[in-house]
Scaffold this motif. Structure first.
Motif, mmCIF file in Angstrom:
data_model
loop_
_atom_site.group_PDB
_atom_site.id
_atom_site.type_symbol
_atom_site.label_atom_id
_atom_site.label_comp_id
_atom_site.label_asym_id
_atom_site.label_seq_id
_atom_site.Cartn_x
_atom_site.Cartn_y
_atom_site.Cartn_z
ATOM 1 N N ILE A 211 0.775 -1.464 -0.336
ATOM 2 C CA ILE A 211 -0.126 -0.236 -0.079
ATOM 3 C C ILE A 211 0.647 1.220 -0.308
ATOM 4 C CG2 ILE A 211 -1.745 1.273 1.225
ATOM 5 C CD1 ILE A 211 -2.858 -0.924 1.966
ATOM 6 N N TYR A 212 1.717 1.324 1.308
ATOM 7 C CA TYR A 212 2.895 2.140 1.151
ATOM 8 C C TYR A 212 3.684 2.518 -0.691
ATOM 9 C CZ TYR A 212 3.522 3.361 5.317
ATOM 10 O OH TYR A 212 2.429 3.436 7.095
ATOM 11 N N GLN A 213 3.962 1.096 -1.416
ATOM 12 C CA GLN A 213 4.608 1.743 -2.718
ATOM 13 C C GLN A 213 2.815 2.284 -3.551
ATOM 14 O OE1 GLN A 213 6.419 -1.887 -2.973
ATOM 15 N NE2 GLN A 213 7.585 -1.859 -2.111
ATOM 16 N N TYR A 214 2.054 1.932 -3.658
ATOM 17 C CA TYR A 214 1.797 1.884 -4.566
ATOM 18 C C TYR A 214 0.113 3.324 -4.170
ATOM 19 C CZ TYR A 214 2.365 -1.875 -7.764
ATOM 20 O OH TYR A 214 3.112 -3.151 -7.776
ATOM 21 N N VAL A 215 0.363 3.864 -3.073
ATOM 22 C CA VAL A 215 -1.418 4.927 -2.532
ATOM 23 C C VAL A 215 -0.104 6.070 -1.999
ATOM 24 C CG1 VAL A 215 -2.621 5.504 -1.380
ATOM 25 C CG2 VAL A 215 -2.560 3.234 -2.064
ATOM 26 N N HIS A 216 -0.871 7.317 -2.402
ATOM 27 C CA HIS A 216 0.376 7.995 -2.263
ATOM 28 C C HIS A 216 -0.047 9.177 -1.247
ATOM 29 C CE1 HIS A 216 2.875 6.317 -5.336
ATOM 30 N NE2 HIS A 216 2.223 6.658 -6.132
ATOM 31 N N LYS A 217 1.197 10.094 -0.580
ATOM 32 C CA LYS A 217 0.691 11.144 0.390
ATOM 33 C C LYS A 217 0.799 10.477 1.513
ATOM 34 C CE LYS A 217 -0.271 14.637 -2.893
ATOM 35 N NZ LYS A 217 -0.829 14.823 -4.435
ATOM 36 N N GLU A 218 -0.794 10.919 2.576
ATOM 37 C CA GLU A 218 -0.696 10.818 3.979
ATOM 38 C C GLU A 218 -1.257 9.358 4.052
ATOM 39 O OE1 GLU A 218 0.527 12.455 6.304
ATOM 40 O OE2 GLU A 218 1.645 13.455 4.889
ATOM 41 N N ILE A 219 -2.442 9.036 3.348
ATOM 42 C CA ILE A 219 -3.061 7.937 3.158
ATOM 43 C C ILE A 219 -3.066 7.022 3.855
ATOM 44 C CG2 ILE A 219 -5.350 6.390 1.785
ATOM 45 C CD1 ILE A 219 -5.607 8.855 -0.049
ATOM 46 N N HIS B 256 -10.828 7.548 0.112
ATOM 47 C CA HIS B 256 -9.347 6.827 0.134
ATOM 48 C C HIS B 256 -9.698 5.195 0.073
ATOM 49 C CE1 HIS B 256 -7.432 8.656 3.813
ATOM 50 N NE2 HIS B 256 -8.148 9.903 3.091
ATOM 51 N N LYS B 257 -11.025 4.684 -0.174
ATOM 52 C CA LYS B 257 -12.043 4.046 -0.554
ATOM 53 C C LYS B 257 -10.799 3.684 -1.923
ATOM 54 C CE LYS B 257 -14.825 0.505 1.510
ATOM 55 N NZ LYS B 257 -16.646 0.994 2.362
ATOM 56 N N LYS B 258 -11.816 4.639 -2.778
ATOM 57 C CA LYS B 258 -11.540 4.739 -3.839
ATOM 58 C C LYS B 258 -10.496 4.761 -4.684
ATOM 59 C CE LYS B 258 -14.315 7.414 -6.173
ATOM 60 N NZ LYS B 258 -15.510 8.835 -6.449
ATOM 61 N N TYR C 224 -10.266 -6.912 2.070
ATOM 62 C CA TYR C 224 -11.220 -6.424 1.835
ATOM 63 C C TYR C 224 -10.826 -5.265 2.528
ATOM 64 C CZ TYR C 224 -12.668 -11.086 1.944
ATOM 65 O OH TYR C 224 -12.577 -12.444 1.250
ATOM 66 N N ILE C 225 -11.956 -3.921 1.576
ATOM 67 C CA ILE C 225 -11.360 -2.643 2.369
ATOM 68 C C ILE C 225 -12.419 -2.245 3.066
ATOM 69 C CG2 ILE C 225 -10.767 -0.104 1.463
ATOM 70 C CD1 ILE C 225 -10.014 -0.771 -1.246
ATOM 71 N N LYS C 226 -12.213 -1.463 4.022
ATOM 72 C CA LYS C 226 -13.692 -1.298 4.761
ATOM 73 C C LYS C 226 -13.087 -0.325 5.808
ATOM 74 C CE LYS C 226 -14.705 -5.838 6.395
ATOM 75 N NZ LYS C 226 -15.090 -6.496 7.132
ATOM 76 N N LEU C 227 -14.803 0.706 5.628
ATOM 77 C CA LEU C 227 -13.618 2.641 6.532
ATOM 78 C C LEU C 227 -14.457 2.467 8.095
ATOM 79 C CD1 LEU C 227 -14.185 4.982 5.863
ATOM 80 C CD2 LEU C 227 -16.752 5.085 6.130
ATOM 81 N N ARG C 228 -13.083 2.612 8.502
ATOM 82 C CA ARG C 228 -13.659 3.269 9.568
ATOM 83 C C ARG C 228 -12.506 4.581 9.526
ATOM 84 N NH1 ARG C 228 -10.694 -1.261 13.234
ATOM 85 N NH2 ARG C 228 -8.620 -0.611 13.447
ATOM 86 N N LYS C 229 -13.623 4.861 10.869
ATOM 87 C CA LYS C 229 -13.328 6.486 10.941
ATOM 88 C C LYS C 229 -12.035 6.681 12.561
ATOM 89 C CE LYS C 229 -16.744 9.206 8.915
ATOM 90 N NZ LYS C 229 -18.102 8.876 8.210
ATOM 91 N N ASN C 230 -12.136 6.262 13.312
ATOM 92 C CA ASN C 230 -11.219 6.687 13.904
ATOM 93 C C ASN C 230 -10.191 5.266 13.858
ATOM 94 O OD1 ASN C 230 -12.514 8.519 15.211
ATOM 95 N ND2 ASN C 230 -14.847 7.068 16.401
ATOM 96 N N ASN C 231 -9.495 5.125 13.112
ATOM 97 C CA ASN C 231 -8.439 4.272 13.139
ATOM 98 C C ASN C 231 -7.186 4.206 13.993
ATOM 99 O OD1 ASN C 231 -8.508 2.194 11.486
ATOM 100 N ND2 ASN C 231 -7.644 3.257 9.846
ATOM 101 N N TYR C 232 -6.944 3.834 14.679
ATOM 102 C CA TYR C 232 -6.069 3.170 15.924
ATOM 103 C C TYR C 232 -4.851 2.866 15.103
ATOM 104 C CZ TYR C 232 -8.223 -0.921 17.999
ATOM 105 O OH TYR C 232 -8.155 -1.877 17.331
ATOM 106 N N ILE C 233 -3.814 3.257 15.600
ATOM 107 C CA ILE C 233 -2.425 2.025 14.774
ATOM 108 C C ILE C 233 -2.484 0.985 16.632
ATOM 109 C CG2 ILE C 233 -0.369 1.857 14.840
ATOM 110 C CD1 ILE C 233 -0.164 4.486 13.533
ATOM 111 N N SER C 234 -2.751 -0.101 16.022
ATOM 112 C CA SER C 234 -2.710 -1.342 17.394
ATOM 113 C C SER C 234 -0.496 -1.704 17.021
ATOM 114 C CB SER C 234 -3.194 -2.472 17.294
ATOM 115 O OG SER C 234 -3.011 -3.444 15.823
ATOM 116 N N SER C 235 -0.008 -1.661 17.916
ATOM 117 C CA SER C 235 0.987 -3.012 18.316
ATOM 118 C C SER C 235 1.352 -4.211 17.167
ATOM 119 C CB SER C 235 1.632 -2.804 19.733
ATOM 120 O OG SER C 235 1.229 -3.266 19.542
ATOM 121 N N ILE C 236 2.219 -4.141 17.019
ATOM 122 C CA ILE C 236 2.420 -5.055 15.896
ATOM 123 C C ILE C 236 3.375 -6.549 16.887
ATOM 124 C CG2 ILE C 236 1.938 -4.532 13.660
ATOM 125 C CD1 ILE C 236 5.023 -5.335 13.421
ATOM 126 N N SER C 237 2.334 -7.982 17.023
ATOM 127 C CA SER C 237 2.940 -8.842 17.608
ATOM 128 C C SER C 237 3.123 -10.103 16.761
ATOM 129 C CB SER C 237 2.324 -8.745 19.162
ATOM 130 O OG SER C 237 1.477 -9.099 18.849
#
Ligand code: GTP
Ligand code: MG
Length: 289
Positions: free
Chosen positions: A200-208, A240-242, A276-289
């Motif tokens: 996604i970082y490679q194909y989608v630009h700017k802040e998204i 962003h979905k589009k 699956y692309i889904k809308l979630r307005k209050n996204n939060y970054i969960s830590s990875i483990s």
């Protein structure tokens, strides 16, 4: 101590985008941490473990250190500094295509104050001429006093073997922490999510990309060699979905194919990946483990 084995933590620290994750992957000869051309790719500490002969080196990749402004950025930088709590050795990475400005020097100074074994790496030497490298070495020696400097191209695997030898010499004698076959502390699910994030970082630009979160909805081991993975990609706005879908869904298709290939090569299994692309307005970054 009777033990003839060695074991130590090695934190890889530096400004954003200097090649820390590329170096981590090169040292363990496996893609564990994702790499992109964008800053702030790495979001948390990622361990990659090299167990060979009598030494176990636990490399810790960290987010790049910079002057944070937003809350999210502060968390990233804190995560990087936290790695020093464990570290027996620090590898400070500098991008050799850039001058050693005050930002790098003050970070190097702060790291040197920790009294932990320090190795300075000038990375990306494939892009720099000798004269510039000699100047950089001079600046580091004169302004910081650090004398253990390695010239590396993590991308071309140049200088990596010598760096590993140096690290092995510096880690303490001790029992191994992980068993030999373990290559990371991160779960397969999280690594698979990270591979999708990389595309996604490679194909989608700017802040998204920065606001996107990926979560595994389902991980189904169909057989010993086949796994079916369903990942949700949460975006914070409808447009962003589009953008992520692209024209006729071409962008998400590319992301899916490339992520699947990486996951297959990591797991050494056939993978069926569903995104699956889904809308979630209050996204939060969960830590990875
Ligand atoms: N030419 C060249 N490019 C490199 C080298 N090492 C890394 N890169 C590139 O530098 C960019 C950043 O690499 P990363 O490994 O993601 O850098 P990072 O320090 O982990 O970045 P953050 O996680 O954002 O702090 C990518 O485009 C890499 O391909 C190198 O030795 N030579
Ligand atoms: Mg990184």
């Amino acid at each position: 101590m009777k033990s003839s084995t060695k074991c130590g933590y090695v934190a890889i620290i530096g400004l954003p985008n200097v090649g820390k994750s590329t170096l981590l992957n090169a040292m363990v000869l496996k893609k564990i941490s994702i790499v992109t051309h964008k800053v702030q790719t790495t979001r948390t500490q990622i361990q990659a473990i090299l167990s060979k002969d009598c030494s176990q080196v636990i490399f810790i990749d960290t987010p790049g250190i910079f002057q944070p402004r937003k809350q999210k950025e502060k968390a990233l930088v804190r995560e990087a500094w936290k790695s020093l709590d464990l570290a027996d050795v620090i590898i400070f990475v500098h991008d050799a295509t850039k001058d050693m400005k005050e930002e790098s020097l003050s970070l190097l100074r702060e790291i040197s104050d920790n009294k932990i074994e320090l190795i300075v790496v000038l990375n990306k030497i494939d892009l720099v001429d000798k004269e510039k490298l000699l100047n950089l070495i001079d600046v580091i020696k004169v302004k910081n006093g650090a004398s253990n400097i390695h010239l590396i191209s993590a991308l071309k695997y140049d200088g990596v073997v010598g760096l590993i030898d140096d690290v092995k010499n510096k880690i303490p004698i001790g029992e191994w922490i992980y068993s030999k076959e373990i290559s990371t502390n991160i779960s397969d699910r999280s690594i698979a999510e990270e591979f999708t994030r990389e595309k996604i970082y490679q194909y989608v630009h700017k802040e998204i990309p920065y606001s996107i979160i990926i979560e595994t909805e389902n991980w189904n081991e169909k057989s010993k060699n086949v796994v079916q993975i369903h990942q949700n990609i949460y975006v914070t706005a409808n447009n962003h979905k589009k953008i992520l879908l692209g024209k006729n869904g071409e962008k998400i298709k590319k992301i899916s194919i490339e992520s699947r290939l990486d996951i297959e090569s990591y797991l050494n299994k056939k993978v069926h990946l569903f995104l699956y692309i889904k809308l979630r307005k209050n996204n939060y970054i969960s830590s990875i483990s």
